[in-house]
Design a protein around this motif. Structure first.
Motif, PDB file in Angstrom:
ATOM      1  N   MET A   1       0.824  -1.194   0.000  1.00  0.00           N
ATOM      2  CA  MET A   1       0.000   0.000   0.000  1.00  0.00           C
ATOM      3  C   MET A   1       0.859   1.245   0.000  1.00  0.00           C
ATOM      4  SD  MET A   1      -1.210  -0.217   4.009  1.00  0.00           S
ATOM      5  CE  MET A   1      -1.344   1.550   4.271  1.00  0.00           C
ATOM      6  N   GLY A   2       0.227   2.387  -0.248  1.00  0.00           N
ATOM      7  CA  GLY A   2       0.896   3.675  -0.203  1.00  0.00           C
ATOM      8  C   GLY A   2       0.572   4.395   1.093  1.00  0.00           C
ATOM      9  N   CYS A   3       0.431   5.707   1.016  1.00  0.00           N
ATOM     10  CA  CYS A   3       0.098   6.514   2.189  1.00  0.00           C
ATOM     11  C   CYS A   3      -1.174   5.958   2.832  1.00  0.00           C
ATOM     12  CB  CYS A   3      -0.107   7.966   1.781  1.00  0.00           C
ATOM     13  SG  CYS A   3      -0.795   9.020   3.095  1.00  0.00           S
ATOM     14  N   PRO A   4      -1.187   5.717   4.136  1.00  0.00           N
ATOM     15  CA  PRO A   4      -2.368   5.132   4.780  1.00  0.00           C
ATOM     16  C   PRO A   4      -3.615   5.997   4.718  1.00  0.00           C
ATOM     17  CG  PRO A   4      -0.754   5.847   6.421  1.00  0.00           C
ATOM     18  CD  PRO A   4      -0.081   5.916   5.089  1.00  0.00           C
ATOM     19  N   PHE A   5      -3.446   7.288   4.474  1.00  0.00           N
ATOM     20  CA  PHE A   5      -4.592   8.192   4.476  1.00  0.00           C
ATOM     21  C   PHE A   5      -5.142   8.479   3.079  1.00  0.00           C
ATOM     22  CE2 PHE A   5      -2.149   9.118   8.337  1.00  0.00           C
ATOM     23  CZ  PHE A   5      -3.135   8.918   9.288  1.00  0.00           C
ATOM     24  N   CYS A   6      -4.255   8.669   2.102  1.00  0.00           N
ATOM     25  CA  CYS A   6      -4.730   9.013   0.760  1.00  0.00           C
ATOM     26  C   CYS A   6      -4.393   7.949  -0.282  1.00  0.00           C
ATOM     27  CB  CYS A   6      -4.172  10.362   0.326  1.00  0.00           C
ATOM     28  SG  CYS A   6      -2.383  10.356   0.012  1.00  0.00           S
TER      29      CYS A   6
ATOM     30  N   THR B   1     -17.035   5.690  21.757  1.00  0.00           N
ATOM     31  CA  THR B   1     -17.450   6.041  20.396  1.00  0.00           C
ATOM     32  C   THR B   1     -17.982   4.796  19.686  1.00  0.00           C
ATOM     33  OG1 THR B   1     -15.216   5.619  19.551  1.00  0.00           O
ATOM     34  CG2 THR B   1     -15.751   7.894  20.192  1.00  0.00           C
ATOM     35  N   LYS B   2     -18.691   5.003  18.590  1.00  0.00           N
ATOM     36  CA  LYS B   2     -19.191   3.896  17.785  1.00  0.00           C
ATOM     37  C   LYS B   2     -18.032   3.247  17.034  1.00  0.00           C
ATOM     38  CE  LYS B   2     -23.766   5.926  16.947  1.00  0.00           C
ATOM     39  NZ  LYS B   2     -24.735   6.383  15.906  1.00  0.00           N
ATOM     40  N   PRO B   3     -18.110   1.935  16.758  1.00  0.00           N
ATOM     41  CA  PRO B   3     -17.060   1.271  15.977  1.00  0.00           C
ATOM     42  C   PRO B   3     -16.902   1.914  14.608  1.00  0.00           C
ATOM     43  CG  PRO B   3     -18.498  -0.348  17.011  1.00  0.00           C
ATOM     44  CD  PRO B   3     -19.150   0.994  17.217  1.00  0.00           C
ATOM     45  N   GLN B   4     -15.689   2.335  14.276  1.00  0.00           N
ATOM     46  CA  GLN B   4     -15.454   3.028  13.009  1.00  0.00           C
ATOM     47  C   GLN B   4     -15.667   2.126  11.795  1.00  0.00           C
ATOM     48  OE1 GLN B   4     -14.438   6.607  12.666  1.00  0.00           O
ATOM     49  NE2 GLN B   4     -15.618   6.250  14.519  1.00  0.00           N
ATOM     50  N   ALA B   5     -15.357   0.838  11.929  1.00  0.00           N
ATOM     51  CA  ALA B   5     -15.484  -0.071  10.790  1.00  0.00           C
ATOM     52  C   ALA B   5     -16.933  -0.283  10.373  1.00  0.00           C
ATOM     53  CB  ALA B   5     -14.842  -1.418  11.123  1.00  0.00           C
TER      54      ALA B   5
ATOM     55  N   PHE C   1      -7.967  -0.678  10.317  1.00  0.00           N
ATOM     56  CA  PHE C   1      -7.721   0.727  10.010  1.00  0.00           C
ATOM     57  C   PHE C   1      -8.659   1.101   8.872  1.00  0.00           C
ATOM     58  CE2 PHE C   1      -5.715   4.264   7.884  1.00  0.00           C
ATOM     59  CZ  PHE C   1      -4.948   4.938   8.834  1.00  0.00           C
ATOM     60  N   THR C   2      -9.572   2.038   9.115  1.00  0.00           N
ATOM     61  CA  THR C   2     -10.498   2.471   8.063  1.00  0.00           C
ATOM     62  C   THR C   2     -10.112   3.882   7.609  1.00  0.00           C
ATOM     63  OG1 THR C   2     -12.071   3.028   9.846  1.00  0.00           O
ATOM     64  CG2 THR C   2     -12.404   0.953   8.705  1.00  0.00           C
TER      65      THR C   2
ATOM     66  N   VAL D   1       5.973   7.449  15.276  1.00  0.00           N
ATOM     67  CA  VAL D   1       4.797   6.643  15.594  1.00  0.00           C
ATOM     68  C   VAL D   1       4.257   6.024  14.306  1.00  0.00           C
ATOM     69  CG1 VAL D   1       2.502   6.593  16.616  1.00  0.00           C
ATOM     70  CG2 VAL D   1       4.211   8.195  17.500  1.00  0.00           C
ATOM     71  N   THR D   2       4.334   4.704  14.211  1.00  0.00           N
ATOM     72  CA  THR D   2       3.772   3.980  13.087  1.00  0.00           C
ATOM     73  C   THR D   2       2.662   3.049  13.604  1.00  0.00           C
ATOM     74  OG1 THR D   2       5.557   2.346  13.285  1.00  0.00           O
ATOM     75  CG2 THR D   2       5.858   4.101  11.675  1.00  0.00           C
ATOM     76  N   GLY D   3       2.014   2.360  12.682  1.00  0.00           N
ATOM     77  CA  GLY D   3       0.920   1.500  13.086  1.00  0.00           C
ATOM     78  C   GLY D   3       1.000   0.136  12.441  1.00  0.00           C
ATOM     79  N   PHE D   4       0.356  -0.847  13.078  1.00  0.00           N
ATOM     80  CA  PHE D   4       0.232  -2.185  12.512  1.00  0.00           C
ATOM     81  C   PHE D   4      -1.173  -2.693  12.779  1.00  0.00           C
ATOM     82  CE2 PHE D   4       0.436  -6.835  12.717  1.00  0.00           C
ATOM     83  CZ  PHE D   4       0.992  -7.100  11.483  1.00  0.00           C
ATOM     84  N   VAL D   5      -1.850  -3.194  11.735  1.00  0.00           N
ATOM     85  CA  VAL D   5      -3.226  -3.682  11.874  1.00  0.00           C
ATOM     86  C   VAL D   5      -3.387  -5.016  11.135  1.00  0.00           C
ATOM     87  CG1 VAL D   5      -4.294  -1.418  12.177  1.00  0.00           C
ATOM     88  CG2 VAL D   5      -3.979  -2.331   9.858  1.00  0.00           C
ATOM     89  N   LEU D   6      -4.408  -5.745  11.534  1.00  0.00           N
ATOM     90  CA  LEU D   6      -4.745  -6.957  10.809  1.00  0.00           C
ATOM     91  C   LEU D   6      -5.242  -6.641   9.405  1.00  0.00           C
ATOM     92  CD1 LEU D   6      -6.692  -9.233  13.338  1.00  0.00           C
ATOM     93  CD2 LEU D   6      -4.493  -9.722  12.261  1.00  0.00           C
ATOM     94  N   ALA D   7      -6.070  -5.610   9.308  1.00  0.00           N
ATOM     95  CA  ALA D   7      -6.683  -5.317   8.016  1.00  0.00           C
ATOM     96  C   ALA D   7      -6.877  -3.823   7.821  1.00  0.00           C
ATOM     97  CB  ALA D   7      -8.032  -6.035   7.874  1.00  0.00           C
ATOM     98  N   LYS D   8      -6.749  -3.395   6.566  1.00  0.00           N
ATOM     99  CA  LYS D   8      -6.989  -1.995   6.216  1.00  0.00           C
ATOM    100  C   LYS D   8      -8.160  -1.909   5.251  1.00  0.00           C
ATOM    101  CE  LYS D   8      -4.999   2.255   4.381  1.00  0.00           C
ATOM    102  NZ  LYS D   8      -6.214   2.533   3.588  1.00  0.00           N
ATOM    103  N   GLY D   9      -9.149  -1.087   5.611  1.00  0.00           N
ATOM    104  CA  GLY D   9     -10.275  -0.827   4.726  1.00  0.00           C
ATOM    105  C   GLY D   9     -10.068   0.488   4.013  1.00  0.00           C
TER     106      GLY D   9
END
Length: 237
Positions: A48-53, A167-171, A207-208, A228-236
């Motif tokens: 993947m590229g930039c996690p946001f865009c 908060t409500k679940p973001q996914a 990560f959504t 600060v970086t991140g690690f997730v099972l899945a990215k939406g």
């Protein structure tokens, strides 16, 4: 009431009889992850590229997004659109089937070598659930994932954050309802946090939009952590 191992086995047998299990991969009845799928389904980190865009081919936050975000990069095990991974996460989080945890551990253990060089100097930090949701669910999946990562890479795991707002679940929200920055303020630094590391890897299941993890990254960054970086099972999306 104390339930012994025999009683648990009888209970599990009764539940399996009423609600038969089907393999996440081939959907054959019998078990959640059959030997055949275990042998042929080989996990790898999502490219993947930039996690946001999504711009670029490196999983680091691009210069444009850096102006409004705090997370420096993200590595994801798979796409949330992958039906096998998505169903595994849904069964784990929302059905509460913890027998799926050894399967997830197996997947992550196989993917670990490709992530090792990115995590060898890091401290893993779970993105925590609110206490209300943790009590309802009975476990905190991000804490479990962070502990697995700590074991795989022989790195420390710190509980640096407390989730102070519910908060409500973001996914489960629509894409047009999610915005980076809207969840700023839902985390605070743990009152007993000391000697903060230079590199933190935030760990979560999905990560959504990035709103949740970036809110956590902001607290960690503003507390003095350099990277600060991140690690997730899945990215939406």
């Amino acid at each position: 009431m104390v339930v012994n191992s025999r009683e648990r086995s009888v209970f599990r047998f009764a539940i399996d009889g009423l609600f038969p299990r089907f393999c996440l991969g081939c959907h054959r009845e019998g078990e959640l992850w059959c030997e055949t799928c275990s042998a042929v389904w080989w996990p790898k980190l999502l490219i993947m590229g930039c996690p946001f865009c999504g711009v670029g081919s490196v999983a680091m936050t691009c210069q444009t997004c850096k102006q409004e975000t705090f997370l420096d990069g993200l590595w994801a095990f798979a796409a949330y659109g992958n039906p096998v991974v998505r169903e595994a996460i849904l069964q784990w989080k929302y059905v509460g089937d913890r027998t799926i945890e050894p399967i997830l551990q197996q997947w992550l253990h196989r993917a670990a070598p490709s992530f090792f060089r990115r995590a060898q100097d890091a401290v893993f930090v779970p993105v925590p659930l609110h206490v209300r949701r943790r009590r309802a669910r009975g476990f905190d999946q991000s804490g479990i994932l962070a502990d697995w990562c700590g074991q795989f890479f022989s790195r420390p795991v710190f509980d640096l954050l407390v989730r102070s707002s519910f908060t409500k679940p973001q996914a489960l929200r629509l894409e047009n309802q999610r915005r980076v920055g809207e969840l700023d303020g839902i985390f605070r630094l743990h009152p007993y946090a000391q000697e903060l590391p230079n590199h933190v890897v935030l760990v979560d299941d999905v990560f959504t939009s990035g709103a949740t993890m970036d809110s956590a990254a902001r607290v960690v960054k503003e507390s003095g952590v350099e990277r600060v970086t991140g690690f997730v099972l899945a990215k939406g999306k």
